[in-house]
Write a protein that holds these residues in place. Structure first.
Motif, PDB file in Angstrom:
ATOM      1  N   LEU A 220       3.569 -15.693  -4.648  1.00 20.47           N
ATOM      2  CA  LEU A 220       3.487 -16.190  -5.286  1.00 20.47           C
ATOM      3  C   LEU A 220       2.172 -15.508  -6.554  1.00 20.47           C
ATOM      4  O   LEU A 220       2.211 -16.534  -7.972  1.00 20.47           O
ATOM      5  N   ILE A 221       1.460 -14.996  -5.913  1.00 22.60           N
ATOM      6  CA  ILE A 221      -0.115 -13.906  -7.190  1.00 22.60           C
ATOM      7  C   ILE A 221       0.459 -13.553  -8.152  1.00 22.60           C
ATOM      8  O   ILE A 221       0.579 -13.990  -9.185  1.00 22.60           O
ATOM      9  N   ILE A 222       1.858 -12.750  -7.833  1.00 23.97           N
ATOM     10  CA  ILE A 222       2.387 -12.148  -8.913  1.00 23.97           C
ATOM     11  C   ILE A 222       3.109 -12.565 -10.101  1.00 23.97           C
ATOM     12  O   ILE A 222       3.190 -12.419 -10.765  1.00 23.97           O
ATOM     13  N   ARG A 223       3.709 -13.865  -9.140  1.00 24.63           N
ATOM     14  CA  ARG A 223       4.972 -15.047 -10.067  1.00 24.63           C
ATOM     15  C   ARG A 223       3.409 -15.429 -11.073  1.00 24.63           C
ATOM     16  O   ARG A 223       4.209 -15.784 -12.248  1.00 24.63           O
ATOM     17  N   SER A 224       2.167 -16.029 -10.780  1.00 25.67           N
ATOM     18  CA  SER A 224       1.280 -16.826 -11.295  1.00 25.67           C
ATOM     19  C   SER A 224       1.065 -15.197 -12.591  1.00 25.67           C
ATOM     20  O   SER A 224       1.051 -16.276 -13.501  1.00 25.67           O
ATOM     21  N   TYR A 225       1.017 -14.065 -11.912  1.00 26.05           N
ATOM     22  CA  TYR A 225       0.469 -13.606 -12.977  1.00 26.05           C
ATOM     23  C   TYR A 225       1.751 -13.134 -13.749  1.00 26.05           C
ATOM     24  O   TYR A 225       1.200 -12.571 -15.410  1.00 26.05           O
ATOM     25  N   VAL A 226       2.400 -12.948 -13.750  1.00 23.26           N
ATOM     26  CA  VAL A 226       3.637 -12.957 -14.672  1.00 23.26           C
ATOM     27  C   VAL A 226       3.439 -13.850 -16.081  1.00 23.26           C
ATOM     28  O   VAL A 226       3.600 -12.956 -16.858  1.00 23.26           O
ATOM     29  N   LYS A 227       3.792 -14.982 -15.418  1.00 24.49           N
ATOM     30  CA  LYS A 227       3.099 -16.488 -16.916  1.00 24.49           C
ATOM     31  C   LYS A 227       2.216 -16.043 -16.934  1.00 24.49           C
ATOM     32  O   LYS A 227       1.664 -16.218 -18.133  1.00 24.49           O
ATOM     33  N   ILE A 228       1.078 -15.219 -16.698  1.00 27.31           N
ATOM     34  CA  ILE A 228      -0.627 -15.361 -17.288  1.00 27.31           C
ATOM     35  C   ILE A 228      -0.241 -14.318 -18.637  1.00 27.31           C
ATOM     36  O   ILE A 228      -0.232 -14.857 -19.752  1.00 27.31           O
ATOM     37  N   ILE A 229       0.553 -13.036 -17.895  1.00 28.03           N
ATOM     38  CA  ILE A 229       0.326 -12.152 -18.954  1.00 28.03           C
ATOM     39  C   ILE A 229       1.368 -11.987 -20.019  1.00 28.03           C
ATOM     40  O   ILE A 229       0.912 -11.958 -20.824  1.00 28.03           O
ATOM     41  N   THR A 230       2.862 -12.604 -19.841  1.00 28.42           N
ATOM     42  CA  THR A 230       3.604 -13.412 -20.721  1.00 28.42           C
ATOM     43  C   THR A 230       2.951 -14.335 -21.990  1.00 28.42           C
ATOM     44  O   THR A 230       3.080 -14.153 -23.265  1.00 28.42           O
ATOM     45  N   THR A 231       1.849 -15.580 -21.019  1.00 26.73           N
ATOM     46  CA  THR A 231       1.283 -16.554 -21.938  1.00 26.73           C
ATOM     47  C   THR A 231       0.561 -15.573 -22.417  1.00 26.73           C
ATOM     48  O   THR A 231      -0.088 -16.418 -24.841  1.00 26.73           O
ATOM     49  N   ILE A 232       0.047 -14.921 -22.118  1.00 22.70           N
ATOM     50  CA  ILE A 232      -1.775 -14.107 -23.188  1.00 22.70           C
ATOM     51  C   ILE A 232      -1.178 -13.123 -24.903  1.00 22.70           C
ATOM     52  O   ILE A 232      -1.426 -13.259 -25.074  1.00 22.70           O
ATOM     53  N   LEU A 233       0.085 -12.623 -23.859  1.00 24.55           N
ATOM     54  CA  LEU A 233       0.561 -11.915 -25.337  1.00 24.55           C
ATOM     55  C   LEU A 233       1.095 -12.352 -26.271  1.00 24.55           C
ATOM     56  O   LEU A 233       1.028 -11.474 -27.425  1.00 24.55           O
ATOM     57  N   LYS A 234       1.985 -13.609 -25.973  1.00 24.84           N
ATOM     58  CA  LYS A 234       1.575 -13.862 -27.522  1.00 24.84           C
ATOM     59  C   LYS A 234       0.618 -15.098 -28.228  1.00 24.84           C
ATOM     60  O   LYS A 234       0.947 -15.555 -29.401  1.00 24.84           O
ATOM     61  N   LEU A 235      -0.639 -14.713 -27.338  1.00 27.04           N
ATOM     62  CA  LEU A 235      -1.443 -15.363 -28.138  1.00 27.04           C
ATOM     63  C   LEU A 235      -1.560 -15.102 -29.740  1.00 27.04           C
ATOM     64  O   LEU A 235      -1.783 -13.175 -29.974  1.00 27.04           O
ATOM     65  N   PRO A 236      -2.518 -15.140 -30.298  1.00 26.36           N
ATOM     66  CA  PRO A 236      -2.190 -14.655 -32.021  1.00 26.36           C
ATOM     67  C   PRO A 236      -3.065 -13.597 -32.211  1.00 26.36           C
ATOM     68  O   PRO A 236      -3.499 -12.752 -32.281  1.00 26.36           O
ATOM     69  N   SER A 237      -4.571 -14.124 -31.553  1.00 28.75           N
ATOM     70  CA  SER A 237      -5.929 -12.894 -31.283  1.00 28.75           C
ATOM     71  C   SER A 237      -5.295 -11.813 -30.499  1.00 28.75           C
ATOM     72  O   SER A 237      -5.944 -12.404 -29.598  1.00 28.75           O
ATOM     73  N   ASN A 238      -6.696 -10.890 -30.937  1.00 27.31           N
ATOM     74  CA  ASN A 238      -6.299  -9.701 -30.117  1.00 27.31           C
ATOM     75  C   ASN A 238      -8.032 -10.437 -29.130  1.00 27.31           C
ATOM     76  O   ASN A 238      -8.024 -10.447 -28.401  1.00 27.31           O
ATOM     77  N   THR A 239      -8.680 -10.822 -29.642  1.00 28.19           N
ATOM     78  CA  THR A 239     -10.150 -11.425 -28.889  1.00 28.19           C
ATOM     79  C   THR A 239      -9.549 -12.638 -27.826  1.00 28.19           C
ATOM     80  O   THR A 239     -10.194 -12.556 -26.691  1.00 28.19           O
ATOM     81  N   GLY A 240      -9.021 -13.496 -28.664  1.00 31.83           N
ATOM     82  CA  GLY A 240      -8.256 -14.296 -27.237  1.00 31.83           C
ATOM     83  C   GLY A 240      -7.436 -13.390 -26.366  1.00 31.83           C
ATOM     84  O   GLY A 240      -8.267 -14.406 -25.140  1.00 31.83           O
ATOM     85  N   LYS A 241      -6.823 -12.429 -26.469  1.00 33.27           N
ATOM     86  CA  LYS A 241      -5.844 -12.311 -25.866  1.00 33.27           C
ATOM     87  C   LYS A 241      -7.430 -11.429 -24.735  1.00 33.27           C
ATOM     88  O   LYS A 241      -7.105 -11.373 -23.276  1.00 33.27           O
ATOM     89  N   TYR A 242      -7.900 -10.233 -24.700  1.00 32.52           N
ATOM     90  CA  TYR A 242      -9.049  -9.615 -24.240  1.00 32.52           C
ATOM     91  C   TYR A 242      -9.817 -10.631 -23.239  1.00 32.52           C
ATOM     92  O   TYR A 242     -10.225 -10.340 -22.140  1.00 32.52           O
ATOM     93  N   LYS A 243     -10.019 -12.434 -23.772  1.00 31.80           N
ATOM     94  CA  LYS A 243     -11.062 -12.637 -23.045  1.00 31.80           C
ATOM     95  C   LYS A 243     -10.212 -13.214 -22.414  1.00 31.80           C
ATOM     96  O   LYS A 243     -10.517 -13.632 -20.975  1.00 31.80           O
ATOM     97  N   ALA A 244      -8.526 -13.240 -22.360  1.00 35.10           N
ATOM     98  CA  ALA A 244      -8.071 -14.299 -21.327  1.00 35.10           C
ATOM     99  C   ALA A 244      -8.148 -13.352 -20.030  1.00 35.10           C
ATOM    100  O   ALA A 244      -7.467 -13.189 -19.115  1.00 35.10           O
ATOM    101  N   PHE A 245      -7.745 -11.855 -20.650  1.00 32.68           N
ATOM    102  CA  PHE A 245      -6.964 -10.860 -19.415  1.00 32.68           C
ATOM    103  C   PHE A 245      -8.558 -10.122 -18.753  1.00 32.68           C
ATOM    104  O   PHE A 245      -8.384 -10.340 -17.633  1.00 32.68           O
TER     105      PHE A 245
END
Length: 320
Positions: A220-245
């Motif tokens: 379940l944790i891995i599933r959450s992270y797969v979704k999290i990472i795919t969402t983060i990669l779609k973020l437009p700004s690098n700052t947003g990506k960094y903050k989320a990561f």
């Protein structure tokens, strides 16, 4: 050496009244050194996790679901290590390695319950990150205070009946010949090695429970992270990506440390000379991870660093 305390039962079966935890008894000259190391680890676990509990309670800025889970997790780490560490310290200090049958059973039971709580709480925290990043607009709705409390209560209580049953099964086995446990605390596999009846059913139940309380949360944790990472990669700004990561990275490190060492310990083929390695691995997920968790979380978290600074300033000014 010490005489083995046993009670004769019936004709030729002996019932073990106490176990001897071999621990690190082979390292005669290092007992004092090991005592020092374990004492430092224990004190740092109490202080590190204690500070996180304190700041998440005291500072209003940290009254959010994420820090509510943090605080609970830190409390869990203190409980989890207190099941084994005081006992290990006593053994090293007094050189008396005996542990009564009942104390051993209680220790195993609490270890299993708190271990399952840890797996479930880490899953809840991953879900919290998932909602934060993938459904930010619905976050206040989904992670209401009531839901957070229910998730935490669920994490703490779900494993209790199962683990009490598991402990009962292990300790209702007949133990014969030896009462020497080749470990630093009472754990399932060293105990099963001493049983003198067929343990295949219990071994099977151990793996079923491991699938329910370790593998399923991990998936379940891995599933959450797969979704999290795919969402983060779609973020437009690098700052947003960094903050989320950076929000997720500390949790991910803790997950890898805890599940990694636990999985390796339980899935390694058990050879006769794997005792030392198993001891070190079991110490990894019961003691070393809880020591690093506050560091991993607070060093990567601006809010907690700010809160700790304020706390230290307040302590400094009030002591003058």
């Amino acid at each position: 050496g010490r005489k083995v305390k046993k009670i004769m039962v019936g004709t030729n079966l002996t019932s073990v009244v106490e176990f001897i935890l071999l621990g690190f008894s082979d390292l005669h000259n290092f007992q004092g050194f090991l005592f020092g190391i374990f004492l430092i680890i224990y004190v740092s676990i109490l202080i590190g996790n204690g500070l996180i509990i304190l700041v998440t309670k005291v500072f209003r800025a940290l009254h959010t679901p994420m820090y509510f889970f943090f605080g609970n997790f830190s409390f869990l780490e203190i409980c989890y290590t207190s099941v084994t560490l005081p006992n290990i310290l006593t053994n090293l200090w007094t050189h008396d390695r005996s542990i009564s049958f009942l104390t051993c059973a209680i220790q195993l039971c609490f270890l299993l319950i708190l271990g399952s709580t840890e797996c479930l709480l880490l899953t809840v925290m991953a879900y919290d990150h998932y909602v934060t990043i993938c459904k930010p607009l619905y976050y206040p709705l989904i992670m209401s205070h009531k839901v957070c409390v229910q998730l935490v209560v669920g994490s703490w209580t779900t494993g209790i009946p199962v683990m009490i049953g598991q402990t009962y099964h292990v300790f209702s086995l007949p133990f014969c010949d030896s009462n020497k446990l080749d470990d630093v605390f009472c754990d399932i596999f060293p105990l099963l090695k001493l049983a003198c009846s067929d343990i295949s059913v219990i071994e099977f139940s151990v793996y079923v429970v491991a699938v329910l309380f370790v593998m399923t949360p991990f998936i379940l944790i891995i599933r959450s992270y797969v979704k999290i990472i795919t969402t983060i990669l779609k973020l437009p700004s690098n700052t947003g990506k960094y903050k989320a990561f950076s929000t997720c990275s500390s949790h991910l490190i803790v997950v890898i440390l805890f599940f990694g060492s636990a999985t390796i310990t339980y899935s390694r083929p058990k050879s006769n000379n794997s005792g030392r390695t198993d001891k070190i691995l079991s110490l990894l997920y019961t003691i070393v991870t809880p020591m690093f968790n506050p560091m991993i979380y607070s060093l990567r978290n601006k809010d907690i660093i700010e809160a700790l600074k304020k706390l230290l300033q307040w302590l400094g000014s009030s002591s003058i």
